[in-house]
Scaffold this motif. Structure first.
Motif, PDB file in Angstrom:
ATOM      1  N   ARG A  98      -6.202   3.422  -2.217  1.00 45.53           N
ATOM      2  CA  ARG A  98      -6.806   3.230  -0.886  1.00 45.53           C
ATOM      3  C   ARG A  98      -6.104   2.097  -0.115  1.00 45.53           C
ATOM      4  NH1 ARG A  98     -10.077   5.227  -4.261  1.00 45.53           N
ATOM      5  NH2 ARG A  98     -10.029   3.354  -5.554  1.00 45.53           N
ATOM      6  N   ILE A  99      -6.155   2.174   1.216  1.00 44.70           N
ATOM      7  CA  ILE A  99      -5.559   1.107   2.031  1.00 44.70           C
ATOM      8  C   ILE A  99      -6.636   0.044   2.239  1.00 44.70           C
ATOM      9  CG2 ILE A  99      -4.615   0.500   4.275  1.00 44.70           C
ATOM     10  CD1 ILE A  99      -3.298   3.204   4.372  1.00 44.70           C
ATOM     11  N   LEU A 100      -6.416  -1.113   1.647  1.00 47.73           N
ATOM     12  CA  LEU A 100      -7.423  -2.188   1.689  1.00 47.73           C
ATOM     13  C   LEU A 100      -7.187  -3.084   2.909  1.00 47.73           C
ATOM     14  CD1 LEU A 100      -7.100  -3.221  -2.073  1.00 47.73           C
ATOM     15  CD2 LEU A 100      -8.625  -1.476  -1.096  1.00 47.73           C
ATOM     16  N   ARG A 101      -8.238  -3.670   3.429  1.00 57.30           N
ATOM     17  CA  ARG A 101      -8.068  -4.739   4.434  1.00 57.30           C
ATOM     18  C   ARG A 101      -7.317  -5.865   3.764  1.00 57.30           C
ATOM     19  NH1 ARG A 101     -12.864  -5.778   8.354  1.00 57.30           N
ATOM     20  NH2 ARG A 101     -12.161  -7.881   7.990  1.00 57.30           N
TER      21      ARG A 101
ATOM     22  N   GLY B 172       0.244  -8.532   3.355  1.00 60.89           N
ATOM     23  CA  GLY B 172       0.636  -8.387   4.776  1.00 60.89           C
ATOM     24  C   GLY B 172      -0.517  -8.617   5.728  1.00 60.89           C
TER      25      GLY B 172
ATOM     26  N   GLU C  66      -2.941  -7.347   9.221  1.00 60.96           N
ATOM     27  CA  GLU C  66      -3.757  -6.139   9.468  1.00 60.96           C
ATOM     28  C   GLU C  66      -2.858  -4.917   9.710  1.00 60.96           C
ATOM     29  OE1 GLU C  66      -4.047  -8.966  11.370  1.00 60.96           O
ATOM     30  OE2 GLU C  66      -6.167  -9.532  11.557  1.00 60.96           O
ATOM     31  N   GLY C  67      -1.741  -5.125  10.396  1.00 59.34           N
ATOM     32  CA  GLY C  67      -0.873  -3.982  10.726  1.00 59.34           C
ATOM     33  C   GLY C  67       0.177  -3.702   9.668  1.00 59.34           C
ATOM     34  N   GLY C  68       0.168  -4.442   8.616  1.00 59.27           N
ATOM     35  CA  GLY C  68       1.134  -4.203   7.537  1.00 59.27           C
ATOM     36  C   GLY C  68       2.509  -4.769   7.848  1.00 59.27           C
ATOM     37  N   PHE C  69       3.427  -4.624   6.892  1.00 61.53           N
ATOM     38  CA  PHE C  69       4.813  -5.079   7.089  1.00 61.53           C
ATOM     39  C   PHE C  69       5.586  -3.978   7.823  1.00 61.53           C
ATOM     40  CE2 PHE C  69       4.767  -8.947   4.750  1.00 61.53           C
ATOM     41  CZ  PHE C  69       3.896  -8.784   3.678  1.00 61.53           C
TER      42      PHE C  69
ATOM     43  N   ALA D 180      -7.504  -7.055  -0.126  1.00 64.23           N
ATOM     44  CA  ALA D 180      -6.309  -7.008  -0.996  1.00 64.23           C
ATOM     45  C   ALA D 180      -6.030  -8.383  -1.593  1.00 64.23           C
ATOM     46  CB  ALA D 180      -5.109  -6.516  -0.182  1.00 64.23           C
TER      47      ALA D 180
ATOM     48  N   LEU E 290      -2.527  -1.844  -5.563  1.00 65.57           N
ATOM     49  CA  LEU E 290      -3.923  -2.223  -5.898  1.00 65.57           C
ATOM     50  C   LEU E 290      -4.814  -0.983  -5.863  1.00 65.57           C
ATOM     51  CD1 LEU E 290      -4.050  -5.497  -3.780  1.00 65.57           C
ATOM     52  CD2 LEU E 290      -4.049  -5.356  -6.273  1.00 65.57           C
TER      53      LEU E 290
ATOM     54  N   GLU F  49       0.843  -1.214   0.000  1.00 63.01           N
ATOM     55  CA  GLU F  49       0.000   0.000   0.000  1.00 63.01           C
ATOM     56  C   GLU F  49       0.870   1.253   0.000  1.00 63.01           C
ATOM     57  OE1 GLU F  49       0.411  -2.014   2.409  1.00 63.01           O
ATOM     58  OE2 GLU F  49       0.971  -0.828   4.170  1.00 63.01           O
TER      59      GLU F  49
ATOM     60  N   LEU G 147       1.895 -11.496  -2.498  1.00 65.78           N
ATOM     61  CA  LEU G 147       2.262 -11.446  -1.063  1.00 65.78           C
ATOM     62  C   LEU G 147       1.458 -10.320  -0.412  1.00 65.78           C
ATOM     63  CD1 LEU G 147       4.028 -12.097   1.433  1.00 65.78           C
ATOM     64  CD2 LEU G 147       5.760 -10.524   0.489  1.00 65.78           C
TER      65      LEU G 147
HETATM   66  N1  SAM Z   1      -0.156  -0.439   6.478  1.00 66.49           N
HETATM   67  C1  SAM Z   1      -1.623  -0.565   6.416  1.00 66.49           C
HETATM   68  C2  SAM Z   1      -2.270   0.572   7.194  1.00 66.49           C
HETATM   69  O1  SAM Z   1      -1.650   1.616   7.284  1.00 66.49           O
HETATM   70  O2  SAM Z   1      -3.396   0.388   7.687  1.00 66.49           O
HETATM   71  C3  SAM Z   1      -2.049  -1.879   7.002  1.00 66.49           C
HETATM   72  C4  SAM Z   1      -1.857  -2.994   6.029  1.00 66.49           C
HETATM   73  S1  SAM Z   1      -3.223  -3.380   5.014  1.00 66.49           S
HETATM   74  C5  SAM Z   1      -4.528  -3.408   6.135  1.00 66.49           C
HETATM   75  C6  SAM Z   1      -2.945  -5.146   4.810  1.00 66.49           C
HETATM   76  C7  SAM Z   1      -2.181  -5.534   3.544  1.00 66.49           C
HETATM   77  O3  SAM Z   1      -3.013  -5.353   2.405  1.00 66.49           O
HETATM   78  C8  SAM Z   1      -0.928  -4.744   3.251  1.00 66.49           C
HETATM   79  O4  SAM Z   1       0.181  -5.245   3.961  1.00 66.49           O
HETATM   80  C9  SAM Z   1      -0.778  -4.954   1.752  1.00 66.49           C
HETATM   81  O5  SAM Z   1      -0.136  -6.199   1.499  1.00 66.49           O
HETATM   82  C10 SAM Z   1      -2.221  -5.015   1.274  1.00 66.49           C
HETATM   83  N2  SAM Z   1      -2.735  -3.774   0.727  1.00 66.49           N
HETATM   84  C11 SAM Z   1      -3.650  -2.965   1.292  1.00 66.49           C
HETATM   85  N3  SAM Z   1      -3.934  -1.929   0.478  1.00 66.49           N
HETATM   86  C12 SAM Z   1      -3.158  -2.077  -0.641  1.00 66.49           C
HETATM   87  C13 SAM Z   1      -2.978  -1.335  -1.844  1.00 66.49           C
HETATM   88  N4  SAM Z   1      -3.667  -0.222  -2.082  1.00 66.49           N
HETATM   89  N5  SAM Z   1      -2.091  -1.800  -2.749  1.00 66.49           N
HETATM   90  C14 SAM Z   1      -1.381  -2.919  -2.527  1.00 66.49           C
HETATM   91  N6  SAM Z   1      -1.513  -3.683  -1.414  1.00 66.49           N
HETATM   92  C15 SAM Z   1      -2.393  -3.258  -0.479  1.00 66.49           C
END
Ligand code: SAM
Length: 230
Positions: A209-212, A182, A184-187, A216, A206, A162, A180
């Motif tokens: 937006r930050i997806l669950r 990550g 909920e809390g990301g890498f 994702a 993707l 993300e 690959l």
């Molecule tokens: N770092 C995020 C945050 O700030 O809330 C938390 C990680 S997100 C909930 C869970 C995983 O979904 C990420 O580690 C990534 O692998 C994937 N992901 C979420 N949004 C994405 C995006 N827009 N593009 C690519 N991967 C995404």
């Protein structure tokens, strides 16, 4: 219906347990009823119910319908997340046609164990529903550093990040692939750097937006399948 026993024309199968309950109790099948079976090895067969009892039934395998399906060579490497959402990803990955499901342990995983037989049960149910004749292989839980260390050189690792990357729809290329995702809390920053440093890794986005994690996972598999899935 998935059966563990290898299928062959003329074979007689004794079905008991949940499968029998489903066929007798839910589907209310009687003698003479047709049933489609697959064994994840030799393909899909047509069978007939030849005997029904209170808790089990007997099927005779009549004819082979199809070979085991072609499975697109995509793995999903999914960091552990809360059980019910993780199971949901396993079910969707099976429906979407993945070949291998790799549970991954990362620093921010709030869960650190996975029950492979529970994942397999969800996948069997999904395969029966979507009429797949092949089940994804489920790998044992792998720590992210160990996974990177033994990564196969011929397989592109689409790192869904993300924080940014190439639009996934532009980044896919022919050949074996893996997505690959990550937790909920990301890498962590160091995990992110280690993944990006891997020669097979391609950071992909993707969208803005930050997806669950579960969203994702489905989005990433779908993008790859739309380009390479058949
Ligand atoms: N770092 C995020 C945050 O700030 O809330 C938390 C990680 S997100 C909930 C869970 C995983 O979904 C990420 O580690 C990534 O692998 C994937 N992901 C979420 N949004 C994405 C995006 N827009 N593009 C690519 N991967 C995404």
């Amino acid at each position: 219906l998935f059966v563990e026993q290898p299928l062959a024309e003329g074979a007689t199968l004794n079905i008991s347990g949940n499968s029998a309950h489903y066929l007798i109790g839910v589907m209310r099948l009687k003698e003479g009823a047709p049933v489609k079976l697959f064994d994840d090895v030799s393909g899909e067969y047509l069978a007939t119910v030849t005997e029904t009892h209170k808790r089990d039934l007997v099927l005779t395998v009549d004819a082979k319908l199809h070979d085991r399906e072609f499975t697109p060579d995509l793995w999903i490497c999914q960091a552990l997340i809360k059980k019910d959402r993780f199971d949901w990803i396993a079910e969707k990955a099976c429906e979407l046609g993945v070949a291998r499901f790799v549970p991954v342990l990362t620093a921010r995983c709030v869960v650190d164990k996975v029950k492979e037989d529970r994942l397999r049960a969800h996948m069997i149910e999904a395969a029966e529903q979507c009429e797949r004749t092949a089940l994804p292989v489920i790998d044992p839980l792998a720590r992210i550093d160990a996974l990177l260390a033994k990564w196969p050189a011929d397989r592109t690792l689409y790192f869904c990040d993300e924080r940014g990357g190439e639009p996934f729809s532009d980044a896919t290329r022919p050949g074996p692939g893996a997505v690959l995702i990550g937790p909920e809390g990301g890498f962590t920053d160091s995990e992110n750097a280690a993944i990006r440093a891997h020669p097979c890794a391609r950071p992909v986005s993707l969208g803005p937006r930050i997806l669950r994690a579960d969203t994702a996972a489905v989005a990433a598999i779908s993008v790859w399948m739309s380009k390479n899935g058949d």
